[in-house]
Write a protein that holds these residues in place. Structure first.
Motif, PDB file in Angstrom:
ATOM      1  N   ALA A 300     -43.204  86.016  35.646  1.00 35.65           N
ATOM      2  CA  ALA A 300     -42.537  86.175  36.942  1.00 35.65           C
ATOM      3  C   ALA A 300     -42.221  87.627  37.301  1.00 35.65           C
ATOM      4  CB  ALA A 300     -41.272  85.331  36.975  1.00 35.65           C
ATOM      5  N   ALA A 301     -42.569  88.588  36.431  1.00 32.29           N
ATOM      6  CA  ALA A 301     -42.342  90.007  36.729  1.00 32.29           C
ATOM      7  C   ALA A 301     -40.868  90.338  36.924  1.00 32.29           C
ATOM      8  CB  ALA A 301     -43.176  90.460  37.929  1.00 32.29           C
ATOM      9  N   LEU A 302     -40.000  89.557  36.304  1.00 24.66           N
ATOM     10  CA  LEU A 302     -38.569  89.871  36.379  1.00 24.66           C
ATOM     11  C   LEU A 302     -38.232  90.995  35.407  1.00 24.66           C
ATOM     12  CD1 LEU A 302     -37.512  86.153  36.469  1.00 24.66           C
ATOM     13  CD2 LEU A 302     -36.904  87.798  38.262  1.00 24.66           C
ATOM     14  N   VAL A 303     -37.316  91.854  35.823  1.00 25.00           N
ATOM     15  CA  VAL A 303     -36.886  92.971  34.977  1.00 25.00           C
ATOM     16  C   VAL A 303     -35.369  92.895  34.769  1.00 25.00           C
ATOM     17  CG1 VAL A 303     -38.801  94.485  35.647  1.00 25.00           C
ATOM     18  CG2 VAL A 303     -36.687  94.493  37.005  1.00 25.00           C
ATOM     19  N   TYR A 304     -34.890  93.633  33.779  1.00 29.46           N
ATOM     20  CA  TYR A 304     -33.472  93.620  33.374  1.00 29.46           C
ATOM     21  C   TYR A 304     -33.032  95.065  33.418  1.00 29.46           C
ATOM     22  CZ  TYR A 304     -29.570  92.329  30.094  1.00 29.46           C
ATOM     23  OH  TYR A 304     -28.368  92.067  29.479  1.00 29.46           O
ATOM     24  N   LYS A 305     -32.299  95.448  34.426  1.00 30.94           N
ATOM     25  CA  LYS A 305     -32.038  96.863  34.650  1.00 30.94           C
ATOM     26  C   LYS A 305     -30.544  97.167  34.650  1.00 30.94           C
ATOM     27  CE  LYS A 305     -36.270  98.009  34.872  1.00 30.94           C
ATOM     28  NZ  LYS A 305     -36.829  98.778  33.738  1.00 30.94           N
ATOM     29  N   LEU A 306     -30.207  98.298  34.015  1.00 25.19           N
ATOM     30  CA  LEU A 306     -28.843  98.802  34.056  1.00 25.19           C
ATOM     31  C   LEU A 306     -28.566  99.302  35.478  1.00 25.19           C
ATOM     32  CD1 LEU A 306     -26.364  99.579  32.197  1.00 25.19           C
ATOM     33  CD2 LEU A 306     -27.371 101.876  32.097  1.00 25.19           C
ATOM     34  N   ALA A 318     -22.504 103.653  39.674  1.00 25.57           N
ATOM     35  CA  ALA A 318     -23.821 103.062  39.928  1.00 25.57           C
ATOM     36  C   ALA A 318     -24.882 103.985  39.334  1.00 25.57           C
ATOM     37  CB  ALA A 318     -24.045 102.906  41.428  1.00 25.57           C
ATOM     38  N   VAL A 319     -25.915 103.396  38.723  1.00 27.50           N
ATOM     39  CA  VAL A 319     -27.013 104.203  38.183  1.00 27.50           C
ATOM     40  C   VAL A 319     -28.346 103.568  38.577  1.00 27.50           C
ATOM     41  CG1 VAL A 319     -25.728 105.130  36.209  1.00 27.50           C
ATOM     42  CG2 VAL A 319     -26.973 102.961  35.959  1.00 27.50           C
ATOM     43  N   ALA A 320     -29.380 104.427  38.690  1.00 26.07           N
ATOM     44  CA  ALA A 320     -30.725 103.945  39.024  1.00 26.07           C
ATOM     45  C   ALA A 320     -31.731 104.998  38.635  1.00 26.07           C
ATOM     46  CB  ALA A 320     -30.839 103.648  40.521  1.00 26.07           C
ATOM     47  N   LYS A 321     -32.865 104.552  38.094  1.00 30.19           N
ATOM     48  CA  LYS A 321     -33.903 105.522  37.759  1.00 30.19           C
ATOM     49  C   LYS A 321     -34.682 105.892  39.004  1.00 30.19           C
ATOM     50  CE  LYS A 321     -37.384 102.136  36.367  1.00 30.19           C
ATOM     51  NZ  LYS A 321     -38.441 101.794  35.417  1.00 30.19           N
ATOM     52  N   LYS A 322     -35.450 106.988  38.888  1.00 33.46           N
ATOM     53  CA  LYS A 322     -36.201 107.474  40.045  1.00 33.46           C
ATOM     54  C   LYS A 322     -37.694 107.469  39.781  1.00 33.46           C
ATOM     55  CE  LYS A 322     -32.337 110.298  41.615  1.00 33.46           C
ATOM     56  NZ  LYS A 322     -31.572 111.451  41.146  1.00 33.46           N
ATOM     57  N   SER A 323     -38.140 106.693  38.783  1.00 33.78           N
ATOM     58  CA  SER A 323     -39.555 106.692  38.408  1.00 33.78           C
ATOM     59  C   SER A 323     -40.442 106.412  39.615  1.00 33.78           C
ATOM     60  CB  SER A 323     -39.808 105.613  37.364  1.00 33.78           C
ATOM     61  OG  SER A 323     -38.883 105.710  36.312  1.00 33.78           O
TER      62      SER A 323
END
Lengths: 412, 412
Positions: A300-306, A318-323
């Motif tokens: 299902a292409a689900l991800v688990y993200k901080l 709040a945090v988020a990557k910028k890839s």
């Protein structure tokens, strides 16, 4: 990661992880949340036993402080999420895990494995059930997938409206209704088809389902009705042009007076093949391979993200990557389904705000509190909920073709 | 089926079932036998316990004589098959089960589930390993598939030449070498990327692998080498154009004096993406989703068919169904791989004869005798055997494109 975070001290920072899909594989119109009940069971019993700890120690996988942490590990945080059977869309936070970084990051593979498998199967199942209309579908794909996946797949199929499964373990463990049919081997075992049919009828009665395509279908149907009488329960067709064969067999059964004998078709069916048989005189479908492999989209292409964590001064950030190409949105989110004036779902609102938008219903419920599952539901309730949630979607959700999602996700 | 066969008396007829594929999914050039060791373990311990019997009784799934049969069930027959790691082709009898009908038919789902999953994963893995050439591949797809399939997938990947897995259970249960990398969550957990890298280096030393694409790759590589020095083990790239990024990072690392720091790439890689990176300065690959989902072919399409059984007078008879489009060949078969004058495999000979053709080697070995596994092999031996068996195939086997199988199957 846990070892390094224990050493740096960041392991104990409060953290929020979110389970979501960036897109729906197969360009589908909606996804189905499945596996929540399995996640709750797995999470409550997720421990590191002596055997596992010895393996980690003997192979120097982690250091001594990490072994100590794992030895006393149990999840003590909170989990919120969508109800099992709910529909979801890109960005829907189908599960939110709150705890320390170390206790929550350890659950990533466990939670994603269950959801990525079960949601993929459930989404395929839901499409098949819609394609079949009022006709029942039997799940019979166990032999085409891993022996444990098979049990979870039968559960996910039932959740989405399949009538029964041939997987007896799914009946035993999850209470899914079970059924079965005879295989070609049973006919071949006997010295003649007639002998095989007689053996099956003697043992299981006229209500049974006889497989009629081992040798010659027309001859087999004649033999079947001769032996069972007009009360023969069903015949199964597993090869050839199923639509054409169903018409021929229906005519033959009717001519023989077996008006109530049902026709069950099987053999590499998927949602498209099921839909193509809508006009054929078919009374039920058996689906195997395409169900257990997610009909072209096995994960299902689900991800688990901080998405948020405590900083050095104790404040949540709040945090988020910028890839490149894989952006994430930071912050702990709430989700609401917004409806239009006709009562149809119009948008998935995903927001860092706590305020419920007008004409909407909240999508997350509390599932785990202090490490204890508080959000368990009966599988039959989740099954009813899926029917309801699917019914709310606009008719674009019914399209089997690849395309846009049925409702847009609005990030707020 | 068992109930009806017990009643008709046919349950005790001697029977021969064969596991084979009519075709190779994905139009691949060869398949890889994987799961044999798991089948042997499962078959030896396959019993019906009190719980299972109570379920079958309480739900009237089978009658009393069948419950008695199941209560004392254990397989007592013989099994032959291809060695694990062997290559196979359409029609190859990768396993042959001999016993009474009832004891052998019960194994269908167990045997097919294991083979259909493990062979699908192994075949994808073997193609990836060939595409990667001398560069190592790490299996990291656990979170994309069912939690138990993940362990079997890691085993199948190692069998076919993957260097290691991130699945610790596969290390624990099957002795597969394990490794891991940090996720973006680890970087995001800390107040800065520098702090995250320092924490990881403090705990794991300069030989570790730092993930450099959470914010800005160039800045991250600079920070990594500043903190770790030129002995930094590796950096990981997980997004963007991996080939282009690898060239840029290699140049930057070399300019910083970190000539031995390796570049590991991950992110939706499959055998085609791996092959496309052959000219890029990449030192290793991490593969997830495409491995555990069989890279487009998540099931191996193997079937379990009755090919011979005793008749009423006690003689063994070849049997085969005549279903449209799904013909089977009756008779208990032997299989041999025939070689040409250069020593390359030239044909798969599948024959009801016992005579070994010239310039060939037999493919079946005895795996189970009297219900006891006698053909167990060490996973590392199977791994070596796969390398050898793949090496025998003609160069057409190396093509990743869809097409004809590498060698024809000759039915004799």
């Amino acid at each position: 990661m846990v070892q390094a975070a224990l050493r740096s001290g960041a392991a104990s920072r409060r953290a929020v992880f979110e389970v979501f899909a960036r897109r729906l594989p197969g360009a589908r119109r909606y996804g189905v949340v499945a596996g929540t009940g399995r996640v709750l069971d797995a999470l409550e019993s997720f421990r590191f036993g002596d055997d596992e700890l010895a393996f980690l120690r003997d192979n120097r996988v982690v250091d001594a402080p990490t072994l100590d942490f794992l030895a006393s590990y149990r999840f003590r945080g909170r989990v919120y999420g969508y109800r099992e059977g709910e529909c979801y869309f890109p960005g829907s936070p189908i599960m939110t895990v709150e705890g320390t970084f170390a206790e929550a990051v350890l659950l990533e593979t466990l939670i994603l494995s269950i959801f990525n498998h079960d949601c993929a199967i459930a989404t395929a199942a839901s499409r098949m059930v819609h394609a079949a209309g009022a006709r029942p579908i039997i799940e019979m794909g166990s032999r085409r997938t891993h022996e444990s996946s098979a049990v979870a797949a039968a559960r996910a199929a039932y959740l989405c409206g399949f009538a029964a499964t041939s997987n007896l373990m799914a009946g035993h463990v999850y209470g899914v209704p079970t059924t079965g049919t005879a295989a070609h081997a049973f006919t071949l075992l006997h010295d003649s088809e007639e002998e095989a049919f007689r053996a099956q009828l003697d043992s299981l009665g006229a209500g049974t389902t006889l497989l009629v395509d081992t040798y010659d279908v027309e001859q087999a149907v004649r033999t079947a009705v001769e032996l069972a009488g007009p009360d023969l329960g069903a015949i199964r067709l597993d090869s050839g042009d199923l639509g054409e064969a169903a018409h021929e067999v229906r005519a033959q059964l009717d001519a023989l007076g077996a008006h109530h004998t049902r026709i069950l078709v099987t053999g590499d069916l998927d949602e498209h093949a099921i839909a193509a048989l809508a006009a054929a005189p078919v009374d039920g479908y058996g689906v195997g391979t395409s169900l257990v492999t997610g009909s072209g989209s096995p994960t299902a292409a689900l991800v688990y993200k901080l998405v948020a964590r405590e900083d050095a001064s104790g404040d949540m950030q709040a945090v988020a990557k910028k890839s490149v190409g894989k952006p994430s949105r930071g912050g702990r989110k709430n989700a609401f389904r917004r409806f239009d004036e006709t009562g149809a779902a119009a948008a998935e609102v995903v927001t860092v705000s706590d305020v419920q938008p007008p004409d909407s219903r909240p999508l997350q419920v509390m599932l785990v509190d202090g490490g204890e599952a508080v959000g368990r539901e009966k599988l039959d309730d989740s099954r009813a909920w899926h029917r309801e949630a699917f019914g709310e979607l606009p008719s674009t959700a019914h399209q089997l073709s690849r395309g846009d999602v049925a409702i847009p996700t609005v990030f707020d």
